[in-house]
Design a protein around this motif. Structure first.
Motif, PDB file in Angstrom:
ATOM      1  N   ASP A 285      36.981  22.784  89.312  1.00  0.00           N
ATOM      2  CA  ASP A 285      37.023  21.740  90.391  1.00  0.00           C
ATOM      3  C   ASP A 285      36.018  20.865  90.343  1.00  0.00           C
ATOM      4  OD1 ASP A 285      36.838  20.520  92.726  1.00  0.00           O
ATOM      5  OD2 ASP A 285      36.373  22.501  94.033  1.00  0.00           O
ATOM      6  N   THR A 286      36.608  19.678  89.791  1.00  0.00           N
ATOM      7  CA  THR A 286      35.763  18.771  89.305  1.00  0.00           C
ATOM      8  C   THR A 286      34.780  18.021  90.527  1.00  0.00           C
ATOM      9  OG1 THR A 286      37.189  17.113  89.124  1.00  0.00           O
ATOM     10  CG2 THR A 286      36.639  18.187  87.140  1.00  0.00           C
ATOM     11  N   THR A 287      35.338  18.198  91.714  1.00  0.00           N
ATOM     12  CA  THR A 287      34.362  17.845  93.000  1.00  0.00           C
ATOM     13  C   THR A 287      32.960  18.659  92.849  1.00  0.00           C
ATOM     14  OG1 THR A 287      35.376  19.237  94.369  1.00  0.00           O
ATOM     15  CG2 THR A 287      36.561  17.006  94.055  1.00  0.00           C
ATOM     16  N   LYS A 288      33.095  19.709  92.320  1.00  0.00           N
ATOM     17  CA  LYS A 288      31.727  20.385  92.513  1.00  0.00           C
ATOM     18  C   LYS A 288      30.855  20.110  91.296  1.00  0.00           C
ATOM     19  CE  LYS A 288      33.899  24.243  95.242  1.00  0.00           C
ATOM     20  NZ  LYS A 288      33.337  23.817  96.234  1.00  0.00           N
ATOM     21  N   GLU A 308      25.802  15.133  93.514  1.00  0.00           N
ATOM     22  CA  GLU A 308      27.092  15.437  92.914  1.00  0.00           C
ATOM     23  C   GLU A 308      27.443  14.290  92.154  1.00  0.00           C
ATOM     24  OE1 GLU A 308      29.596  15.564  96.476  1.00  0.00           O
ATOM     25  OE2 GLU A 308      28.605  17.108  97.276  1.00  0.00           O
ATOM     26  N   ASP A 310      30.609  12.801  89.109  1.00  0.00           N
ATOM     27  CA  ASP A 310      31.895  12.669  88.776  1.00  0.00           C
ATOM     28  C   ASP A 310      32.233  13.199  87.315  1.00  0.00           C
ATOM     29  OD1 ASP A 310      34.882  12.519  88.754  1.00  0.00           O
ATOM     30  OD2 ASP A 310      34.566  10.489  89.250  1.00  0.00           O
TER      31      ASP A 310
END
Length: 350
Positions: A285-288, A308, A310
């Motif tokens: 989950d690349t949003t994390k 955070e 990207d």
């Protein structure tokens, strides 16, 4: 690849709210402190970064080659391609990325060590280039390295041969490279250095056999000269990354600690504070994904999310304690250029 352990999800709703509030507060405080700020844009899948110990020039490995950033006489930032014309390989499961050179580090002040990822496993090389104090007018070609170390071909040590030389660190004990080839071994490779000249590249530490978790990636050294390694783990499993420490002379495992992070791909100690930081790509989950401060107490690690990010891939400090982080980024629909960036965190932001 073998699953290692479950990831605990049972958090009370109130605890989750507090955690989210804390993350938001940390992000706001970090923004007020002046970071992160874009340092460089239009990079193509950047995966490695190092700051020259004397000039402060920033060297970035990306799919097309090695890019050098420096301050010009007028005070503006200059950009030059240091080395180019690398082949291209594909890395990843699910999302896949075109990659070229990967990890970078300095051997002294006039040699740049590049862990390559542009060739098939079993053919990869560690390339060592001569570096002048000033940026070049024309880039050197990938095949112009002063020293070529490897490959580690298929054989008794590595069934498939070694590839994707992701992390690079240079110590008084030699050049150390994290490799992703034979997943049953999880090799850290080593090349001795004698009189400033690198020797033969050999398998040194079979990390998978030592800790039963896949994929060494990020690597740095602590104040004792030990190797500190981020064991990324299986990219389809959350929370399985380890922080491990090895004796750089013997290869003996000194400690292995769970972190709860998904995929540690970069590690670095601040020269200003001595604190340890990690970047987590978080494939599942690349949003994390993000930048984290790691605090070690005894045999346990606690984490604090700084920002955070990207799809972060690598990190390096300058001598003043400012931190530079490479991110793959996400292309904007209809946008021009490549989405990769270098972000700069001022030391007050950490």
């Amino acid at each position: 690849m073998t699953a290692r352990r479950g990831f605990f999800l049972a958090l009370a709703a109130g605890t989750a709210i507090v955690a989210l509030t804390a993350d938001h507060a940390d992000a706001q405080n970090q923004k007020k402190a002046g970071g992160p700020r874009p340092f460089a844009r239009n990079l193509d899948n950047p995966t490695g970064i190092v700051v020259h110990p004397e000039t402060g020039h920033v060297f970035v490995a990306e799919r097309r080659g090695i890019v050098r950033f420096f301050k010009k006489e007028d005070g503006k930032r200059g950009r030059a391609m240091q080395v180019n014309r690398f082949p291209t390989d594909i890395y990843g499961k699910g999302p896949k990325y075109e990659i070229g050179p990967l990890g970078v580090a300095f051997l002294g002040s006039d040699h740049l060590v590049v862990g390559d990822g542009s060739r098939p496993d079993g053919e990869e090389l560690v390339l060592v280039y001569n570096i002048e104090a000033e940026a070049p007018e024309k880039p050197a070609r990938a095949n112009s390295a002063a020293y070529k170390l490897g490959p580690i071909a298929p054989g008794d040590d590595s069934a498939k041969g070694e590839g994707n030389f992701y992390g690079v660190v240079v110590t008084d004990d030699g050049i150390f490279i994290t490799a992703n080839g034979d997943d049953t071994k999880g090799w850290i490779l080593r090349a001795g250095v004698d009189g400033g000249k690198p020797g033969e590249l050999k398998p040194f530490i079979a990390t998978k056999q030592a800790v039963e978790v896949d994929a060494p990636c990020g690597i740095t050294t602590n104040s004792d000269g030990d190797l500190v390694v981020g064991q990324m783990g299986e990219i389809s499993l959350p929370g399985d990354s380890l922080l491990t420490v090895y004796d750089a002379k013997t290869g003996k495992l000194k400690s292995s600690m769970e972190t709860g992070l998904n995929d540690i791909v970069g590690l670095a100690y601040s020269p200003a504070t001595g604190k340890l930081y990690a970047v987590d790509f978080s494939w599942i989950d690349t949003t994390k994904g993000g930048l984290f401060e790691l605090t070690v107490e005894g045999d346990e690690v606690s984490t604090r999310k700084i920002a955070e990010l990207d799809k972060p891939t690598a990190m390096a400090f300058d001598a003043n304690g400012n931190l530079y982080v490479t991110v793959v980024g996400t292309a904007e629909e209809g946008g021009k250029g490549k989405p990769g960036k270098v972000l700069r965190f001022g030391k007050r932001a950490l």
